[in-house]
Design an enzyme around this catalytic site. Structure first.
Site, PDB file in Angstrom:
ATOM      1  N   CYS A   1       0.843  -1.190   0.000  1.00 52.27           N
ATOM      2  CA  CYS A   1       0.000   0.000   0.000  1.00 52.27           C
ATOM      3  C   CYS A   1       0.879   1.242   0.000  1.00 52.27           C
ATOM      4  CB  CYS A   1      -0.907  -0.003   1.233  1.00 52.27           C
ATOM      5  SG  CYS A   1      -1.997   1.445   1.339  1.00 52.27           S
TER       6      CYS A   1
ATOM      7  N   HIS B   1      -8.932  -3.468  -2.803  1.00 51.10           N
ATOM      8  CA  HIS B   1      -7.977  -2.692  -2.007  1.00 51.10           C
ATOM      9  C   HIS B   1      -8.375  -1.216  -1.970  1.00 51.10           C
ATOM     10  CE1 HIS B   1      -3.653  -1.935  -0.679  1.00 51.10           C
ATOM     11  NE2 HIS B   1      -4.081  -0.721  -0.980  1.00 51.10           N
ATOM     12  N   GLU B   2      -8.685  -0.647  -3.143  1.00 50.90           N
ATOM     13  CA  GLU B   2      -8.986   0.789  -3.194  1.00 50.90           C
ATOM     14  C   GLU B   2     -10.350   1.106  -2.582  1.00 50.90           C
ATOM     15  OE1 GLU B   2      -6.674   2.820  -3.732  1.00 50.90           O
ATOM     16  OE2 GLU B   2      -5.304   1.280  -4.460  1.00 50.90           O
TER      17      GLU B   2
ATOM     18  N   HIS C   1     -10.207   1.222   1.121  1.00 51.79           N
ATOM     19  CA  HIS C   1      -9.684   2.492   1.638  1.00 51.79           C
ATOM     20  C   HIS C   1     -10.821   3.472   1.942  1.00 51.79           C
ATOM     21  CE1 HIS C   1      -5.369   2.600   1.824  1.00 51.79           C
ATOM     22  NE2 HIS C   1      -5.205   2.169   0.590  1.00 51.79           N
TER      23      HIS C   1
END
Length: 213
Positions: free
Chosen positions: A129, A171-172, A175
């Site tokens: 990351c 993953h994004e 966030h």
């Protein structure tokens, strides 16, 4: 700062302040400990003018390239809006691409995205990351996901992603929910960049044996 209490004017001012730091359209990426990474991003409801939104996406894209990375959420530059950019055009060996199911991903912008796993299949790989620089950890993620998001014109889009593309998407979007990959990682798998050469290609099975996870 409680981002949930910000007005549209305050959000626009915050974005302007971040963009004022840009050098060649690149701004600093915040690291773990910054509150924007641990709060749910605000739904984008037109808080920014079209010109400011365009400038923001330009800077996010340039910052992602400069890092370099394959995705960047707005929270990673300290902006608490549900926006993200993704692109993966990096070359890999044929073997590595096959193992990871890694296909090129053309540039895409997400506004107010969410994802749902399609089926029960999971894959475990090392990932890193840009907001936790210098480390990698093993994360099990859904092999296939359906992402729902909007584009700049407000059009609602649904799109399936598989393999490494699905990993980037998860993953994004994580966030934007205040989740960093280390929250889902096998913590004993965590390795620093200095130690990464022990695991050529980030070999998960070798790491399992040596690190005991």
């Amino acid at each position: 700062m409680d981002y949930q209490q910000l007005t549209a004017e305050q959000i626009a001012a915050l974005v302007e302040n971040v963009l004022d730091q840009a050098v060649d359209d690149v701004v600093p990426i915040v690291q773990l400990g910054h509150p924007a990474l641990r709060q749910r991003a605000l739904t984008y409801t037109g808080q920014l003018s079209p010109e400011l939104l365009d400038r923001l996406f330009t800077v996010m894209r340039a910052t992602m390239y400069a890092a370099p990375g394959v995705g960047l959420a707005a929270v990673q530059i300290g902006i608490p809006l549900a926006l993200a950019v993704l692109e993966d055009q990096y070359e890999l060996t044929e073997e590595a691409a096959t193992v990871r199911e890694r296909e090129p991903l053309e540039y895409v912008e997400f506004i107010n995205p969410r994802y749902t796993a399609q089926g029960s299949a999971q894959a475990a790989f090392y990932e890193g990351c840009l907001s936790f620089a210098g480390f990698q950890g093993v994360v099990s993620r859904a092999v296939t996901v359906k992402a729902a998001y909007q584009n700049r014109e407000g059009e609602k889009i649904q799109r399936d992603f598989r393999g490494w593309q699905a990993r980037i998407v998860q993953h994004e979007i994580d966030h934007l929910a205040g989740c960093v990959y280390i929250d889902k990682a096998e913590t004993r798998s965590l390795i620093s960049q200095q130690e990464a050469e022990r695991y050529p290609g980030f070999d998960v099975e070798q790491a399992r044996t040596l690190l005991g996870f």
